[in-house]
Write an enzyme that holds these catalytic residues in place. Structure first.
Site, short mmCIF file in Angstrom:
data_model
loop_
_atom_site.label_atom_id
_atom_site.label_comp_id
_atom_site.label_asym_id
_atom_site.label_seq_id
_atom_site.Cartn_x
_atom_site.Cartn_y
_atom_site.Cartn_z
N GLY A 38 0.84 -1.19 0.00
CA GLY A 38 0.00 0.00 0.00
C GLY A 38 0.87 1.23 0.00
O GLY A 38 2.08 1.15 0.24
N TYR A 39 0.25 2.37 -0.26
CA TYR A 39 0.97 3.62 -0.37
C TYR A 39 0.49 4.59 0.68
O TYR A 39 -0.70 4.88 0.78
CB TYR A 39 0.82 4.20 -1.78
CG TYR A 39 1.54 3.31 -2.76
CD1 TYR A 39 2.87 3.54 -3.07
CD2 TYR A 39 0.92 2.19 -3.29
CE1 TYR A 39 3.56 2.68 -3.90
CE2 TYR A 39 1.61 1.32 -4.12
CZ TYR A 39 2.92 1.58 -4.42
OH TYR A 39 3.62 0.72 -5.23
N LEU A 40 1.44 5.07 1.49
CA LEU A 40 1.12 6.08 2.49
C LEU A 40 1.17 7.44 1.86
O LEU A 40 0.66 8.40 2.41
CB LEU A 40 2.13 6.02 3.63
CG LEU A 40 1.92 4.79 4.50
CD1 LEU A 40 2.83 3.67 4.10
CD2 LEU A 40 2.10 5.15 5.93
N HIS A 90 -5.76 2.33 -0.98
CA HIS A 90 -4.47 2.50 -1.66
C HIS A 90 -3.62 1.24 -1.50
O HIS A 90 -2.43 1.31 -1.23
CB HIS A 90 -3.71 3.71 -1.10
CG HIS A 90 -4.33 5.02 -1.45
ND1 HIS A 90 -5.36 5.56 -0.73
CD2 HIS A 90 -4.10 5.86 -2.48
CE1 HIS A 90 -5.72 6.70 -1.30
NE2 HIS A 90 -4.98 6.90 -2.36
N ASN A 99 2.83 0.89 -9.87
CA ASN A 99 2.03 0.27 -8.81
C ASN A 99 1.28 1.34 -8.00
O ASN A 99 0.15 1.13 -7.58
CB ASN A 99 2.91 -0.57 -7.88
CG ASN A 99 3.26 -1.94 -8.46
OD1 ASN A 99 3.39 -2.92 -7.75
ND2 ASN A 99 3.42 -2.03 -9.78
#
Lengths: 168, 168
Positions: free
Chosen positions: B29-31, B84, B144
């Site tokens: 996931g993306y912070l 996300h 991604n």
């Protein structure tokens, strides 16, 4: 994951300076400050940390912190945090059972001094020293992640005097 | 800091499957995915990593990666990356001197398969296996960090067939 519970105040005089236990310069920047999540890189003296924080909920905030090499932290500040950096000196002052962290900002945030105390629970009692001013917990403009985008030098005079209400 | 130099391709048939060295499920996931900087948390089998990447410049990208406890990575995915996240299986296939990572996406990105090779320099030669399709290096929709916000299921049919030009 840790949970950070902090209360944040202005200071109303300089009497805390005679009680400083130690002082440390800090440089920090934000790789991200998307709604509710901040990713911070901080150089604090000879140490450096990468810190992820969740949204503030009733003074509490989920926090993950990892020590990283200082050299890499400095590279990240230069590469990723341009325009999102700040510098301050953190002073530690003991009052009763609690350790206060008094952040004296420099650069574009010169003039701002904020005192923070970390608590075990949101309703934990603590001794209020006489230099303690108005509480600013939860006020977005005092978040470090906000001070990098809207520094103290850009605040209105009323804001700089700490006169604007919490409901800004 | 590392510098990551990668080239990314579609696959044109399934013949790579008979050469799989190992396969590993990944959740990530993306912070943050602010312009130029991504902060990624990834669980890969029994390991987890926090990875910071700078902007892509001529196939190369500054990268900092830190191993973190898997349990904390799972907490971050749940707390910070809602909406996300993505999941995929990463297959490794050796071709000549190079190790190819073939990502087979699942969930909303089901149907997308992308092959990546890491190079020591942008112009390093490598053997092109017969399953290698069109190059998609530098095409944002294949990042991604973009697939979590605009997954393969939302692409047009032409995009899904890989027919849209690099100059999208």
């Amino acid at each position: 994951m840790g949970i950070e519970i902090e209360r944040k105040f202005l200071v109303c005089d300089a009497s805390w300076r005679t009680h400083i236990k130690q002082s440390q310069p800090m440089a920090q920047g934000y790789l991200a400050a998307s709604p509710g999540t901040t990713v911070r890189v901080r150089v604090a003296g000879a140490e450096a940390f990468l810190t992820l924080k969740g949204p503030v909920k009733e003074l509490a905030r989920a926090e993950f912190e990892y020590a990283i090499p200082v050299e890499e932290a400095r590279e990240m500040l230069a590469l990723f945090c341009e325009g999102h950096r700040l510098e301050k000196v953190r002073h530690e002052v003991e009052v009763g059972e609690h350790l206060w962290e008094i952040d004296e900002f420099t650069g574009e945030n010169q003039g701002l001094i904020v005192a923070e105390v970390e608590l075990a629970s949101a309703d934990e009692a603590f001794v209020r020293p006489r230099w303690l001013g108005a509480e600013v917990s939860g006020m977005p403009r005092y978040y470090n992640s906000q001070l990098v985008v809207r520094p103290f030098a850009c605040w209105s005079e009323a804001e700089q005097r700490g006169e604007v209400s919490c409901r800004e």
